[in-house]
Design an enzyme around this catalytic site. Sequence first.
Site, PDB file in Angstrom:
ATOM      1  N   SER A 135      -9.846  -0.729   7.154  1.00 50.06           N
ATOM      2  CA  SER A 135      -9.347  -0.511   5.732  1.00 50.06           C
ATOM      3  C   SER A 135      -8.646  -1.697   4.955  1.00 50.06           C
ATOM      4  O   SER A 135      -8.320  -1.761   3.954  1.00 50.06           O
ATOM      5  CB  SER A 135      -8.064   0.545   5.787  1.00 50.06           C
ATOM      6  OG  SER A 135      -8.861   1.929   5.965  1.00 50.06           O
ATOM      7  N   SER A 141      -9.699   1.605   2.794  1.00 48.63           N
ATOM      8  CA  SER A 141      -8.790   2.178   1.961  1.00 48.63           C
ATOM      9  C   SER A 141      -7.876   1.482   1.342  1.00 48.63           C
ATOM     10  O   SER A 141      -7.308   1.890   0.245  1.00 48.63           O
ATOM     11  CB  SER A 141      -8.190   3.467   2.960  1.00 48.63           C
ATOM     12  OG  SER A 141      -7.439   2.521   3.747  1.00 48.63           O
ATOM     13  N   LYS A 151       0.917  -1.163  -0.160  1.00 52.37           N
ATOM     14  CA  LYS A 151       0.104  -0.066   0.013  1.00 52.37           C
ATOM     15  C   LYS A 151       1.024   1.201   0.016  1.00 52.37           C
ATOM     16  O   LYS A 151       1.983   1.207   0.725  1.00 52.37           O
ATOM     17  CB  LYS A 151      -0.811   0.082   1.400  1.00 52.37           C
ATOM     18  CG  LYS A 151      -2.050   1.174   1.347  1.00 52.37           C
ATOM     19  CD  LYS A 151      -2.809   0.797   2.681  1.00 52.37           C
ATOM     20  CE  LYS A 151      -3.892   1.815   2.668  1.00 52.37           C
ATOM     21  NZ  LYS A 151      -4.970   1.516   3.888  1.00 52.37           N
TER      22      LYS A 151
END
Lengths: 489, 482
Positions: free
Chosen positions: B180, B156, B81
């Site tokens: 997330s 996310s 990420k």
Amino acid sequence: MVDSLQQIDKYEAVIGLEVHVQLSTKSKAFCYDSAQYGSKPNHNISPVSLGLPGALPRANQEIVKYAVKLGLAIGSTINQYNFFDRKNYFYADLPKGYQITQDNEPICKGGAVKIRLANGQQKNIVLNRIHIEEDAGKSIHDVDDNYSLIDLNRAGVSLLEVVTEPMIASGEEAAAYLAELRKLVRYLNICDGNMEEGSMRCDANVSIRLKGDTALGNRCEVKNLNSIKNVQRAIEHEISRQIQLSEAGVYIDQNTLNFDALTGITSVLRSKEMANDYRYFPEPDLLPLQLSDEFIEAIRQDMPALPEALYNRFINEFNLPHYDALLLTSDKDMADYFLAITASVSNYKAASNWVMGTIRSYLNEKNIGFDKFPISAQQIAQLINKVEAGQLNNNQAKEKVFVALLNHPTQNLDDILKQLNVLIDTNTSTIDGFIMAALNKFPDKVKEYNSGKKGVLGLFMGELMKISGGKIDPKNANKLLVAQLEKLK
Amino acid sequence: MIAQKVFSYNKLIDIQQDLKTNKLVLADLVNYYLDRIKTYSHLNAFLEVFEDELAEKTALIQQKINNGTAGKLAGMVLGIKDNISYQGHKLSASSKILDGYVSIYDATVISKVLAEDALIIGRLNCDEFAMGASNETSYFGPVKNFADERKVSGGSSGGCAVAVQADLCLATLGSDTGGSIRQPSAFCGVVGLKPTYARVSRYGVVAYASSFDQVGPIAQSVEDAALLLEVIAGSDDGDSTVSHLPVDAYSQMLQLKGKKRIAYIEETLHSEGLNPQIRNNVMAQIEKLRADGHTVEPVSFELLDFVVPTYYILTTAEASSNLARYDGVHYGYRSPLATDLTSTYKKSRSEGFGNEVKRRIMLGTFVLSASYYDAYYAKAQKARRLIKEKTEHILKNYDFIITPTTPNTAFTIGEQSTDPLEMYLADIFTVQASLAGLPAISLPSGKDAAGLPIGIQIIGQKFNEVHLLAFSAYFMGMGTRL
């Protein structure tokens, strides 16, 4: 200016001080970067000091110890469960946009610092708190025409903020408190106490009120005072300014002020309306500090003797006068040097005289401290013992021998004394020879003596010292001189 | 054009087996993923593929495999990420404000996976500063769901979930603050684990809400999730809050022992916003567990309505402070219109942050302001403690809590992005474990009528990832048996 003394006299000042003490730890408060002063700009900067994305603080254990040391020294309550908070504000030299500090639960609460005023009066300045925080970087506005420069070496350096209760009544008291606090941090070896270099910085909150009032007046905070003298000047100016305003019926705004050391006056830095809301909240990146009894006890055991304790010892154990004890303990290095001499002499007053007189004058002249003094305490102790034993004249010791030692601090003292040829001649016939020579030089004075004018002895002694080159023991010579004069009667 | 070889690996252990027996060379596998990344670039999962450096790194790992000196993760092609610092690589947090920023250091989780010879293939899209539940707040645009490209990936960690879902790499490292990792994993039908708070070092991970953030794995299999956790977990000098508890060999302890006591929260299954297909799915799984001899009982959790407000007050408060460092002064984006310090702040931040991030910074600034601190922040801290105590109390009597991961399956891109409150409710089932700091995993549990994945969340006891992962492995096996 306020013209009537009576008008001034109906007011009293209420002052609180916030002192930032920069700790002399090797690394910064929350990372491993060096805390060294004077490094190349932006040299001691890791991701933590730079506030890079993802960087996290880690608490330096030393700062916790230092804070506890100071707390114990002034009788604070050590807060065994304390934690860090964030103080949020934007500034170019604050890379994270917040300062790690302690708001809610400081590491030390309460305590007091005892001060002595010029009139001999003593007063306890009570502390509100001591808390740990980190310093910001440095903004430099006067190097480039278009840009401000930022040096982040200082960002994250460890500080203790020492906050008094609002109970200081004058600039003099404030100065005495600062001198005492500085002495203390130097004794504890947690800060070099150098205000000019910014190792100790002081903000003063000053307000006035009519005597007898209990409510506090509006206070003004004077920022960044960089010497004890300036703190006193700024406070005195501020008190007088506030009294003038009050007498003129003008409302005193609660402002933050700047003190100009050149002009000696204060000016508004920002008004209360411009004050930040710092949005304090507990720092989630650091665990609360839980201090065990053992941890605190180990620090207590390791504490050096503090000025107050040393003062008492110098009076009681060494029989020194109040003045000597106070002066000797005013500086830890001086007190330590004195103590080192006392380990091998029995005449403590002589040791005190040497330290306060000869050595201190020399250091003052050179503008250096006891830590830089080249002659060892052992050499000075030997010197004192030689004088004590009647082998050396005190004046010779203070002048010729001291200078020789300064030039050759490691040379054997006996060799120096031989080279200088200053050892006292204990042979009575030689001294008798000197005495006869002196008496023969002033036959008139001998007559005066015989007629009862004992005051001429001084003249003979001076002559004796001159003839002998100082190599006689004055006490012994005096005795022999009197005996000879009596014989001549 | 030479057609790339096609593989169908979903577990590292199979890859490692084939590498060991020379049935596979790592370079072929890397090329397979690179090819798929290109083919599916319109999914917008990757922000950058580290193509230039891969050949050399692949060769080094291959050599270690040949020499028998390779680490635990050799053969794993991993995506990260884009809120995790990787030295010498760009880091954007999917925000304009970090424009041009290159990490000068490795996050601890990166050092750890590299030490075990994982190959990091690229940076993955996410919501800006990990704030969002659909990946639509990314400065670089939304990520498309591989199951239906009109649908959101979730967020996310949307890029992380889709990269695994579309087989663009074997596994990814995401981060989870309030769901997330778990929510996009549910939307994409993959395995996503949020470890216990403080199990994994946060050093080097862009902070959103420090007392919630945790890095965790997203994978196709529980085995790989377990292995990744085993590598990234543990004490770290860089993060003072991380736990010093020893790390178990999770990947070697995936055998479930005995029958378990499982609670499900009645309020979650009766909540109005819950899609009936998901309710039925969860009820069916509960029945299967019962049939397998486990005890599954309803419990009440009256605080459910408070979890989302509590979560948003606390996380925005922390975020408002954590994001203060992006100020246009030291690094990242600086507005060309800035003329002095104040305008540098105002213009850089106004232009550099997206709307959702600004909304949360303002909300957080508000709840921390002197006049509202007690009414909001202090009160939310108390609420958090109650939620934590109540949840821990349930887990004294039960081994696990089972809930749907999300109230709905993946929604259509653009459908909810106009109403932030609606969007915040997408977190309703995931934030409880975040507030309580407990480990929680989302496991794929079939599909809805439209073919969109459904996720089931299992919350475990604090620092008991061993049992949570063993149960998850069992649960996955149970799914395929039916």
